[in-house]
Write a protein that holds these residues in place. Structure first.
Motif, PDB file in Angstrom:
ATOM      1  N   CYS A 198      31.205  44.098  58.136  1.00  0.00           N
ATOM      2  CA  CYS A 198      31.538  44.998  57.026  1.00  0.00           C
ATOM      3  C   CYS A 198      30.294  45.704  56.497  1.00  0.00           C
ATOM      4  CB  CYS A 198      32.219  44.205  55.903  1.00  0.00           C
ATOM      5  SG  CYS A 198      33.858  43.569  56.329  1.00  0.00           S
ATOM      6  N   ASN A 237      32.730  43.060  50.932  1.00  0.00           N
ATOM      7  CA  ASN A 237      33.920  42.978  51.785  1.00  0.00           C
ATOM      8  C   ASN A 237      35.065  43.808  51.207  1.00  0.00           C
ATOM      9  OD1 ASN A 237      33.625  41.101  54.169  1.00  0.00           O
ATOM     10  ND2 ASN A 237      32.828  39.758  52.577  1.00  0.00           N
ATOM     11  N   ALA A 277      36.899  47.534  52.769  1.00  0.00           N
ATOM     12  CA  ALA A 277      38.320  47.871  52.870  1.00  0.00           C
ATOM     13  C   ALA A 277      38.638  49.108  52.042  1.00  0.00           C
ATOM     14  CB  ALA A 277      39.164  46.690  52.414  1.00  0.00           C
ATOM     15  N   HIS A 291      38.147  46.971  59.537  1.00  0.00           N
ATOM     16  CA  HIS A 291      38.002  47.428  58.155  1.00  0.00           C
ATOM     17  C   HIS A 291      38.969  46.779  57.177  1.00  0.00           C
ATOM     18  CE1 HIS A 291      36.407  51.259  60.286  1.00  0.00           C
ATOM     19  NE2 HIS A 291      35.451  50.382  60.119  1.00  0.00           N
ATOM     20  N   LEU A 292      39.955  46.045  57.659  1.00  0.00           N
ATOM     21  CA  LEU A 292      40.891  45.368  56.771  1.00  0.00           C
ATOM     22  C   LEU A 292      40.930  43.863  57.022  1.00  0.00           C
ATOM     23  CD1 LEU A 292      43.873  47.917  56.796  1.00  0.00           C
ATOM     24  CD2 LEU A 292      41.998  47.731  55.143  1.00  0.00           C
ATOM     25  N   PRO A 298      37.234  42.126  56.442  1.00  0.00           N
ATOM     26  CA  PRO A 298      36.895  41.890  55.031  1.00  0.00           C
ATOM     27  C   PRO A 298      37.647  40.709  54.422  1.00  0.00           C
ATOM     28  CG  PRO A 298      37.150  44.230  55.425  1.00  0.00           C
ATOM     29  CD  PRO A 298      37.595  43.537  56.679  1.00  0.00           C
TER      30      PRO A 298
END
Length: 494
Positions: free
Chosen positions: A65, A387, A391, A407-408, A411
């Motif tokens: 991240c 984190n 997102a 990215h989701l 995190p």
């Protein structure tokens, strides 16, 4: 100045090697192997290599991240800028406020360790050397770091590279010797759950050990504040952050495995940071004068870590002072070296004041534990916020940039990994392996609370009087590095 703006840090001063070792030395690999990671042995026992491996995987989620945000937002403000863009500028300010505070405390933390390690070892070898004469070593370390910082990022980063290579080589050579001497005792069972401590059977012991081990990974993000002084910062920052986390994580796994199989998995519960059952103790007992190299590597690690984190604190302070949310004096640069000389001066004063103040008020070891608790509590909190910011940033950026796993999902997994570490560092007995903190180490919570409350007051005053300055925390100053097709706000044009 070859057309360089007077308020700018030196452009293109360093490359991948230097920024990689900025993160590597901020993780203090030798000190972590010798002093931090063994704390997990009380729970994981001879399964500590598995605990370290799990901690590595967990930390890579957050490192990914940070790396993703560092590629999109190359800024000296680093985590403050990420939080401002991914969540809200007010959150970015508070993250920067907390991050500058604790990164300024890392050098005195390491200088205390330098002092009591040097004094204690010399006393052990020569009784005429006083064990309590720790402070001259700390002050000498402070002077070295101040000079390196004053000479500019190129000198400071290359100094850190040399120190980092030395400490890693010493412990890798030692690990090879340990594995060789272990002979038939080498076993992959240490990557299972059969050697955990009594009362912490199976994965409960491994989990407890990994929580303590996670704290040894802090610092992997330290490359990010050097973005404005780095060649090709978007690509370089991404590679440096991930490379440091992965490389040093594997270093931790190899060295921990080596000592575990050599010392004996079934008695590893008693292994620690000092005495006969420690890296220093094993080196003294079985490898002759090799202990001298181990000692020098740990000393080296304290200086390298302090140097790296002084770079972090002064660059982050520069970024916040440049937009006038911190005193503008901290944005003052040396006309030749382009180093933030005012910030370096303040950093040195803080370091010397904290070392002497806390060291003499209590003792250097207690002062070390107090500062460590303050630092880790805030840094782990920053990781959790980053984190969330990852997102938030990529959800706002749109489908063109959004990668759901990276990215989701990452995190979320990063937050899950660091919440137990945060509770453990703060001494909150949510888990049975967490030891409640005792005074004066328990003062860490109130110290953090007071500092962050002061930050909220400053934030409210700025929102009322100068709201545009808070908005500026989201600004990335390296506009010329924006890739074609990307706007300053991170969305894709055209």
């Amino acid at each position: 100045m070859h057309g360089e703006r007077t308020e700018a840090l030196r452009r293109d001063a360093i490359g991948l090697r230097e920024v990689l070792f900025q993160s590597v030395t901020a993780m203090a690999p030798a000190a972590a192997v010798a002093a931090s990671i063994p704390s997990g042995a009380a729970f994981a026992g001879g399964s500590l290599p598995l605990a370290v491996l799990i901690a590595l995987v967990a930390c890579l989620f957050t490192a990914s991240c940070v790396a993703e945000l560092a590629r999109e937002l190359p800024a000296a403000g680093s985590v403050a800028t990420y939080a401002a863009r991914g969540l809200h500028p007010a959150v970015g300010f508070l993250v920067g406020w907390g991050y500058v505070f604790v990164e300024a405390l890392v050098p005195p933390l390491l200088l205390l360790q330098l002092g009591f390690t040097a004094a204690g070892t010399l006393h052990e070898e020569w009784a005429s050397c006083p064990a309590d004469l720790w402070w001259p070593w700390s002050l000498a370390g402070a002077a070295v770091i101040a000079v390196a910082g004053y000479l500019g990022v190129r000198a400071s980063a290359r100094f850190g590279t040399v120190l980092g290579v030395f400490e890693i080589l010493v412990f890798l050579v030692f690990a090879v010797l340990l594995i060789g001497k272990a002979g038939s005792a080498n076993t992959l069972s240490v990557f299972g759950t059969s050697h955990t401590a009594d009362g912490y059977a199976g994965f409960s012991g491994v989990f407890a050990g990994s929580v303590y081990t996670v704290l040894a990974f802090s610092g992997f993000e330290a490359a990010a504040p050097l973005a404005e002084e780095t060649r090709d910062p978007r690509r370089t920052m991404h590679r440096a952050v991930l490379g440091a986390a992965l490389g040093i994580g594997l270093f931790y796994v190899i060295t921990t495995y080596a000592m575990t199989v050599y010392y004996g998995p079934d008695r590893f519960t008693k292994f620690g940071a000092s005495g006969e059952a420690s890296w220093d103790g094993v080196a003294r007992a079985s490898f002759g004068l090799f202990w001298v190299l181990v000692f020098l590597a740990v000393i080296n690690s304290t200086i390298a870590n302090a140097n790296a984190c002084a770079n972090v604190s002064t660059r982050t302070a520069f970024a916040l002072a440049r937009i006038r949310v911190l005193p503008g004096l901290l944005a003052t640069l040396h006309p030749r070296h382009r180093s933030p000389v005012a910030g370096i001066t303040v950093q040195t004063v803080v370091a010397v004041g904290a070392v002497l103040g806390f060291g003499f008020a209590y003792d250097p070891v207690t002062a070390f534990l107090l500062l460590a608790t303050v630092i880790v509590t805030v840094v782990v909190g920053v990781y959790i916020v980053v984190n969330l910011a990852c997102a938030g940033y990529f959800l706002r950026a749109g489908r063109a940039l959004l990668k759901p796993v990276r990215h989701l999902l990452f995190p979320v997994l990063g937050i899950v990994a660091f919440v137990p570490a945060l509770l453990t560092a703060a001494g909150l007995p949510v888990f049975d392996f967490v030891t409640p903190l005792k005074a004066p180490v328990s003062y860490a919570g109130p110290i953090v609370g007071v500092w962050m409350a002061a930050g909220v007051v400053v934030l409210l005053l700025l929102i009322r009087r100068h709201p545009e300055r808070i908005t500026e925390t989201a600004r990335v100053h390296l506009d010329q590095y924006a890739p074609e097709g990307h706007r300053q706000d991170g969305t894709v044009s055209g």
